[in-house]
Design an enzyme around this catalytic site. Structure first.
Site, PDB file in Angstrom:
ATOM      1  N   ASP B 192      14.996   4.560  -5.924  1.00 49.86           N
ATOM      2  CA  ASP B 192      13.541   4.498  -5.778  1.00 49.86           C
ATOM      3  C   ASP B 192      13.171   4.860  -4.334  1.00 49.86           C
ATOM      4  O   ASP B 192      13.890   4.492  -3.399  1.00 49.86           O
ATOM      5  CB  ASP B 192      13.053   3.086  -6.106  1.00 49.86           C
ATOM      6  CG  ASP B 192      11.547   3.011  -6.237  1.00 49.86           C
ATOM      7  OD1 ASP B 192      11.050   3.047  -7.372  1.00 49.86           O
ATOM      8  OD2 ASP B 192      10.858   2.903  -5.204  1.00 49.86           O
ATOM      9  N   HIS B 194      11.066   3.602  -2.505  1.00 51.79           N
ATOM     10  CA  HIS B 194      10.757   2.417  -1.707  1.00 51.79           C
ATOM     11  C   HIS B 194      11.747   1.299  -2.040  1.00 51.79           C
ATOM     12  O   HIS B 194      11.682   0.713  -3.122  1.00 51.79           O
ATOM     13  CB  HIS B 194       9.335   1.948  -1.985  1.00 51.79           C
ATOM     14  CG  HIS B 194       8.773   1.061  -0.900  1.00 51.79           C
ATOM     15  ND1 HIS B 194       9.482   0.008  -0.350  1.00 51.79           N
ATOM     16  CD2 HIS B 194       7.586   1.077  -0.250  1.00 51.79           C
ATOM     17  CE1 HIS B 194       8.733  -0.579   0.579  1.00 51.79           C
ATOM     18  NE2 HIS B 194       7.588   0.051   0.663  1.00 51.79           N
ATOM     19  N   GLU B 306       3.697   5.759   8.860  1.00 50.24           N
ATOM     20  CA  GLU B 306       3.916   4.309   8.925  1.00 50.24           C
ATOM     21  C   GLU B 306       5.339   4.023   9.389  1.00 50.24           C
ATOM     22  O   GLU B 306       5.995   3.097   8.902  1.00 50.24           O
ATOM     23  CB  GLU B 306       3.645   3.653   7.560  1.00 50.24           C
ATOM     24  CG  GLU B 306       2.281   3.978   6.973  1.00 50.24           C
ATOM     25  CD  GLU B 306       1.944   3.175   5.729  1.00 50.24           C
ATOM     26  OE1 GLU B 306       0.838   2.595   5.694  1.00 50.24           O
ATOM     27  OE2 GLU B 306       2.769   3.112   4.802  1.00 50.24           O
ATOM     28  N   GLU B 322       2.837  -2.529  11.018  1.00 50.10           N
ATOM     29  CA  GLU B 322       2.284  -2.974   9.743  1.00 50.10           C
ATOM     30  C   GLU B 322       2.687  -4.413   9.448  1.00 50.10           C
ATOM     31  O   GLU B 322       3.826  -4.819   9.679  1.00 50.10           O
ATOM     32  CB  GLU B 322       2.777  -2.052   8.611  1.00 50.10           C
ATOM     33  CG  GLU B 322       2.169  -2.406   7.271  1.00 50.10           C
ATOM     34  CD  GLU B 322       2.646  -1.504   6.132  1.00 50.10           C
ATOM     35  OE1 GLU B 322       3.094  -0.388   6.399  1.00 50.10           O
ATOM     36  OE2 GLU B 322       2.564  -1.966   4.972  1.00 50.10           O
ATOM     37  N   CYS B 324       3.337  -5.829   6.719  1.00 47.36           N
ATOM     38  CA  CYS B 324       4.472  -5.909   5.797  1.00 47.36           C
ATOM     39  C   CYS B 324       5.801  -5.602   6.492  1.00 47.36           C
ATOM     40  O   CYS B 324       6.844  -6.108   6.082  1.00 47.36           O
ATOM     41  CB  CYS B 324       4.271  -4.971   4.610  1.00 47.36           C
ATOM     42  SG  CYS B 324       3.018  -5.554   3.442  1.00 47.36           S
ATOM     43  N   CYS B 399      -1.097  -4.109   0.048  1.00 49.81           N
ATOM     44  CA  CYS B 399       0.233  -4.734   0.053  1.00 49.81           C
ATOM     45  C   CYS B 399       0.296  -5.958   0.955  1.00 49.81           C
ATOM     46  O   CYS B 399       1.017  -6.912   0.666  1.00 49.81           O
ATOM     47  CB  CYS B 399       1.290  -3.721   0.475  1.00 49.81           C
ATOM     48  SG  CYS B 399       0.919  -2.831   2.002  1.00 49.81           S
TER      49      CYS B 399
END
Lengths: 637, 637
Positions: B192, B194, B306, B322, B324, B399
């Site tokens: 994936d 991410h 990012e 960020e 997250c 998120c």
């Protein structure tokens, strides 16, 4: 028809607001004995042929052949890839006008292809003409259809002025007429997400005298700023649509869009006699120089939206400083120079030309930077197309290389202007100038040599005539002599003006002292606090890894500090005729921690060395490696 | 079943490589007398309810009801909006485990909705289940399908551990089984774009003992780094796919992806006994702290992707940092702490918690920063969602808020750990700890007060037991007493260890001296050269416009310089219990030009003033205005 008596780019009509007027295309000739002339020749022999090759290799011409039914290939490249064709055409046209040779067949063939590809109603955009017809004019924010029309028009104007051929002009007028019909006062109130058509339509008006083109440019300008384009990806500021230009207090958003819009605004202002709009453009351009411009003249601090940042947000490492924004700034400055006669605009043309623009092209003329950072760190990740460690031969968004080609092919037209009294020389380069019946031979190795000699080879009328020579703002000591006698004359508005009766053989010598200069930034530019830059004449210098002696290579490049206790000296090099020999100390930071108590524990004196700085515009022509324009100043130890 | 005896997030099995083990969920209770306890209560009463509201308002739950046929609305929000639901569920689960109350109905209702929405084969992704079924698993680089599965799994694990409910676990296992079937050794070799599913699958393995989940996590980790994901928008480094993790020499690409990948790597390493992989994760995490981390613990220097920047590329104004990514760093640090027992990882948890994470939430718990810059300039354009001037109540990519909610609801589980010898306290907060038969009451107003008192309220077995208290790396003077007697004991690996036989009533007092500290950055951090930051204890401070006296407001904020000739003093404030009173000079820069000769012409002495600095995490809770963590140091005049 021979276009040599027509002007070059951005030529106001006689009735425009104008302090100065461009000279005819053939008035200035630059020789390869000077740097600007060599750049023009390199453009003719390397960059422009490279661009023409790429149009084939990358499929831009095939895109157009899809429209004419001569290819069934898939559309390739950005949806506005036609503009790469148009800018290359414009470059070819100016080059034909400059030297006569080499590109006539390309110009004729592609003009014929465009004629064939154009729809009956004048529409021309190969992305939208085959399988996306229903999407035409539906996404003006990002479609670039008018932007593309603008570059077509500029190419056509250049072709007419430089070669006398009206073939492309016919195509351009049909498209322009469609714009007027469809989006004129009787049509939809829309604007394109990327300004460009405004300046193009004014140029088309200037050539044709057809008032609706000027009116459409003005209309396009006035419709902008009312959030018709919506939010897009980056909000309305991105495309200068959040407020009318006249109300804007600062440049904002996408830097290329902003500069192209300003250029269009000046064109509209001078042709419509709108002094308020001209003042707006002057104010915004000046604001950009005061708060949002790199030392190189580059603009745009942010990669994400290719945009201006906040005031004083000028990081050297993440400078975006797109080549096209620098070219846009040059274009705007030229228009403001013509409108006002203020030397500060010619100063900016010179600064951005020798640094922000020149640095984008490799010495071989066949590789280019799109973004132009002022620093590259050891360990830089150059894998992204927007932050390569070296110039690339082409880009997926290939706007910059053909933009460079069209500027370089027309560069001589920006060197001097005329007014009722005489001649103004703005950019110094070896060559000749013809104006008002006078002929001047210009001999100089500027910007390496500080001397410029202008010899009258033919004198015009019997009365007095004024030769105005720009004294760049960086110059603190300008000396002028006529026929060997030093002339005392104060600079006015940045120009030394010699008003006299001239005769053939008169010889003017201007010496612009060029010591190595140390330049500081406003203390609000946080990103370069405690650092200075080096410059000489109009040229910004930099330290590059390739110039370090082996014992100072590797990560030690990051630890170089300028040692102000020793003098800067000039030197020579193979890559650059003039280098600056920079005394440095190699910082000895035993504490490797990222954050530490202040004041840090005592550090050693550092190793002393001297390393050459090279002109910024020549960086990245050797092995890939770190570079920096802003050099930390060694603290007193 | 009551999950109070099960552990919290990231709980290695008994056979894992582990120096420390998490305590059961109920072992640590934080009271609202302390800052961390107040944050947990604010999360329960404001942030978590706000997130639940937003799932309705923004359409996330409606997206799922489209799948069950209970809504025919259009899909809304990001294609991975299900993960907002999952993270909110996880937060609700931890909160139920913490206090028992309030969110059981939400948890049950949404679990039922998910059960109903899940396909027969286990697939669950509301974006792809209605009108994009044919696109399932076709765009793994950006689809986030496994990433989404991972957050579902984590929510289910939390629900089981915290509430004993297996309802969500059934849904999660069915999806996990589908992943194993489809992408296991007999399936496709894909990853994936991410990372997230790796750590989730290990957690699911930990809870269920089902080996294929662990194997799938390991497989996913090993498949990454072979450019299977292609170039994407930002090249293979963006998603850590350009080389195997074991070969990586530095953190790179998207910061959240990198941290989630590291967390998963540690989980796989400790459960498979892969010391080499654990060493890789330690090395990369340490590298990040050495070259690519903000003073706040925030990571990610670039807005465009990012992503991490180059080494030492740490601009405070354009810090992406960020939320997250900060949470991801906290998660990785926790896992490394458990695996190694090294205090440096708890130090990092503390730093990023009190700064990079805490700063993202407004004092009312209902607005959030997504990016967390360390500087905001006068004239800042806050119109972009990625650079707002104040916290927003929600984001188009939402998120961060539910990620904060799940971290805060489980925050108490990270405060302390156990090992065979006793208890280790890592995060200090008012509350109680139960471990190994011992009960401790912790009284402190940390981080405002430097004293932490731990009283044994119940003693375990008769033999000796070790109480280990972390001495943060920022502390230069730690004093420890037991029952009033000063104990001389050297810190080992960052912990003061008291090995003794304890009885109820024993009282330990730890004093961590907290003078205001001046912090400098490595001189290679060009962006903050000539500047220092202020900190006290674990808390980074900042200057904010709202604290300036009226005569220093406006653009003068940009001209403040730290006057080191006068001392820093502590003060108090309404927003912050402890402020730092900062002596400043207001720089007097008469020369407004952006670039000027060096050295600049003489400047005045500047006006002297004293302004309070507040904790960084409290900025932007008053009128929008500029802020800075790094303060220029006034030069000697």
């Amino acid at each position: 028809m021979n276009g040599a008596h027509l002007p070059g780019p951005a030529a106001p009509t006689p009735s425009a607001l104008a302090a100065l007027h461009p000279l005819p295309l053939a008035a200035v000739r630059l020789t390869p004995d000077g740097l600007l002339g060599r750049w023009q020749d390199r453009n003719a022999t390397a960059t422009l042929p490279h661009c023409i090759d790429q149009l084939d290799v990358q499929g831009n011409l095939t895109n157009l052949r899809r429209v004419t039914g001569d290819s069934d290939a898939e559309y390739r490249n950005m949806w506005f890839a036609d503009t790469d064709v148009y800018k290359t055409l414009e470059a070819a046209a100016w080059e034909i006008g400059r030297t006569g040779g080499g590109f006539a067949e390309f110009l004729t063939d592609v003009a014929a292809l465009l004629e064939k590809a154009q729809d009956a109603d004048g529409y021309l955009d190969s992305y939208y003409q085959v399988d996306r017809r229903e999407q035409q004019w539906t996404d003006l924010g990002f479609s670039h259809e008018m932007y593309s029309a603008g570059h077509l028009i500029q190419a056509a104007v250049a072709a007419y002025r430089a070669t006398g051929s009206a073939q492309l002009l016919g195509v351009a007028r049909r498209f322009a007429d469609l714009l007027v019909t469809r989006f004129g006062p009787a049509g939809a109130d829309v604007v394109d997400g990327h300004p460009e058509v405004e300046t193009a339509l004014v140029e088309l008006y200037r050539l044709t005298g057809h008032e609706p083109y000027l009116a459409q440019a003005k209309r396009s300008l006035e419709l902008r700023g009312h959030r018709r384009l919506g939010e897009g990806r980056f909000g309305p500021r991105y495309w200068q649509d959040d407020q009318p230009l006249r109300d804007a207090r600062e440049v904002m958003g996408h830097a290329v869009r902003q500069q192209y819009l300003l250029a269009g605004a000046v064109d509209v202002a001078v042709e419509t006699g709108d002094a308020g709009l001209l003042a707006t453009a002057e104010r915004l351009f000046t604001e950009a120089l005061a708060h949002k411009t790199y030392l190189t003249g580059g603009q745009g601090s942010r990669h994400k939206d290719e945009g201006f940042g906040d005031p004083y947000e000028l990081p050297p490492d993440r400078a975006y400083a797109e080549t096209c924004a620098a070219i846009g700034s040059f274009h705007t400055a030229w228009r403001l120079l013509l409108a006002t006669g203020h030397a500060k605009y010619a100063d900016e043309m010179e600064r951005v030309l020798y640094n922000g623009i020149a640095g984008s092209t490799a010495v071989d003329g066949r590789a280019f930077f799109y973004s132009n950072p002022l620093q590259l760190r050891t360990g830089h990740d150059g894998s992204h197309e927007d932050t390569p460690s070296q110039r690339l031969s082409w880009y997926s968004c290939a706007c910059c290389p053909p933009n460079l080609a069209r500027l370089m092919a027309s560069l001589h037209t920006y060197a001097a202007t005329g007014d009722d009294d005489g001649l103004q020389v703005h950019l110094y380069a070896d060559g000749s100038i013809t104006a008002g019946g006078y002929q001047l031979a210009v001999r100089t190795d500027y910007p390496w040599d500080e001397r410029i000699t202008l010899t009258v080879t033919a004198a015009g009328g019997p009365g007095p005539w004024t030769l105005a020579l720009r004294v760049p703002s960086w110059c603190r000591d300008a000396r002028l002599s006529v026929n060997g006698s030093v002339v005392r004359t104060g600079a006015q508005e940045g120009y030394l003006r010699l008003n006299r009766t001239w005769k053939a053989g008169d010889r003017v010598e201007l010496t612009l002292a060029m010591p190595a200069r140390i330049v500081a930034a406003h203390p609000r530019v946080d990103a370069v606090r405690g650092s200075v830059a080096l410059a000489r004449g109009p040229v910004v210098y930099c330290l590059e890894h390739a110039d370090l002696p082996p014992h100072l290579s590797g990560t030690l490049f990051e630890d170089l500090e300028l040692d102000l206790s020793r003098p800067l000296e000039l030197g020579t090099g193979t890559l650059a005729p003039v280098t600056i020999r920079v005394p440095v100390l190699v910082r000895d930071d035993a504490d490797g921690s990222l954050y530490r108590p202040y004041p840090p524990s005592a550090v050693g004196d550092g190793r002393a060395a001297t390393v050459p700085a090279i002109p910024y515009f020549l960086w990245a022509n050797r092995a890939a490696g770190p570079m920096r324009v802003w050099i930390p100043v060694a603290a007193t130890r």
